[in-house]
Design an enzyme around this catalytic site. Structure first.
Site: not given
Ligand SMILES: O=P(O)(O)O[C@@H]1C[C@H](O)[C@@H](CO)O1
Length: 291
Positions: A88, A118, A222
């Site tokens: 990230h 997520a 992300s």
């Protein structure tokens, strides 16, 4: 390597050549596992796995729920490579580092990239535990000029000005819907727009309201850079967001999100996601090469 942040073609090639010398697998599909979703790789047979720290040129994972391993193997006759852990921007990696594995995959012969993440939901109709098939994205860092394609263009990978419309493959999205129907899980499957923000903080209420007004269905930290680089070099892309929390949009709401809660929900839906990804790959039209 030219400078700290600039990665040249030979750097990607060196890592790809090392991997090709270490495994007989020749993957056509790559899967990036989101936070807490590393177990997606457990479905692989005949595994060859490599710690990121052992792979020349590879960045290192620093986030809990991202194991930091590249796993090659067979899934229903298809050769795949799974990233158990992604990179990230908020970890301090440049976007070239964040997307480094995608270009390495291209050089390994990968044609399709599956991204998972997520994410928190903004859409009022979404619930925690829902699976969102990504139809499109908003790349906030990209809009602000933070783009992995910044700098000299490498024509061997793709064009200077790549289009970004229709990037999330329509036929794979339809296939995923059909699979969800046959799995009997359609009631918690959505299709929507993912928005990447820089993180690492979760959104303020005013930011959440802004994103909601903009038509964002799910927000995360992300995916957009990886998808951008994959699409630039001609890969087919499919993406899934697991809704791990509802983003707080009201000043009356005392809830707040944390990374542990995100990982908990990822664990809860891991089997369903694994079954979905496995079936999707098994139905894909792929010609397997052998080493
Ligand atoms: O790698 P992903 O996008 O799944 O990770 C999400 C965004 C943050 O890294 C973290 C927050 O809990 O999960």
């Amino acid at each position: 390597m030219h400078s700290k942040d600039q990665i040249c073609h030979e750097d990607y090639q060196r890592t790809a050549d090392w991997l090709l010398s270490q495994t007989q697998h020749r993957p056509k599909v790559a899967i990036i596992c989101g936070s807490g979703l590393g177990m997606l790789a457990d479905a692989l047979k005949c595994q060859d796995s490599f710690k990121y720290s052992d792979i020349p040129g590879f960045p290192q994972s620093t986030v809990k729920g991202h194991a930091g391993r590249l796993v090659f193997g067979e899934l229903k006759g298809k050769t795949c490579v799974y990233m158990q852990g992604r990179f990230h921007m908020y970890e301090g990696h440049s976007l070239s580092k964040v997307t480094f594995p995608v270009r390495v995959f291209k050089l390994l012969g990968v044609e399709t990239l599956i991204v998972t993440n997520a994410a928190g939901s903004l859409a009022d109709s979404y619930n925690c535990g829902d699976i969102m098939i990504i139809r499109d994205h908003i790349n906030f860092p990209g809009l602000a000029g933070l783009n992995p394609l910044n700098g000299p263009n490498d024509d061997k990978f793709g064009p200077r000005f790549p289009p970004m419309s229709g990037v999330y493959d329509k036929s794979l999205r339809k296939m995923a819907f059909d699979i969800c129907k046959s799995m009997g899980v359609s009631q918690y499957v959505q299709e929507g727009v993912y928005c990447m923000v820089g993180g690492p903080n979760f959104e303020s209420i005013a930011e959440a309201r802004l994103l909601h007004k903009l038509g964002v269905d799910a927000v995360g930290m992300s995916t957009a850079p990886e998808v951008l680089v994959a699409s630039h070099c001609g890969m087919r892309v499919f993406g899934l967001s697991l809704i791990t929390n509802k983003v707080v949009k009201s000043y009356e709401d005392n809830e707040s999100v944390n990374h542990e809660a995100v990982l908990e929900v990822s664990k809860m839906r891991s089997e369903t996601l694994q079954a979905l990804v496995t079936e999707l790959i098994s139905r894909m039209d792929i010609n397997n090469n052998t080493a």
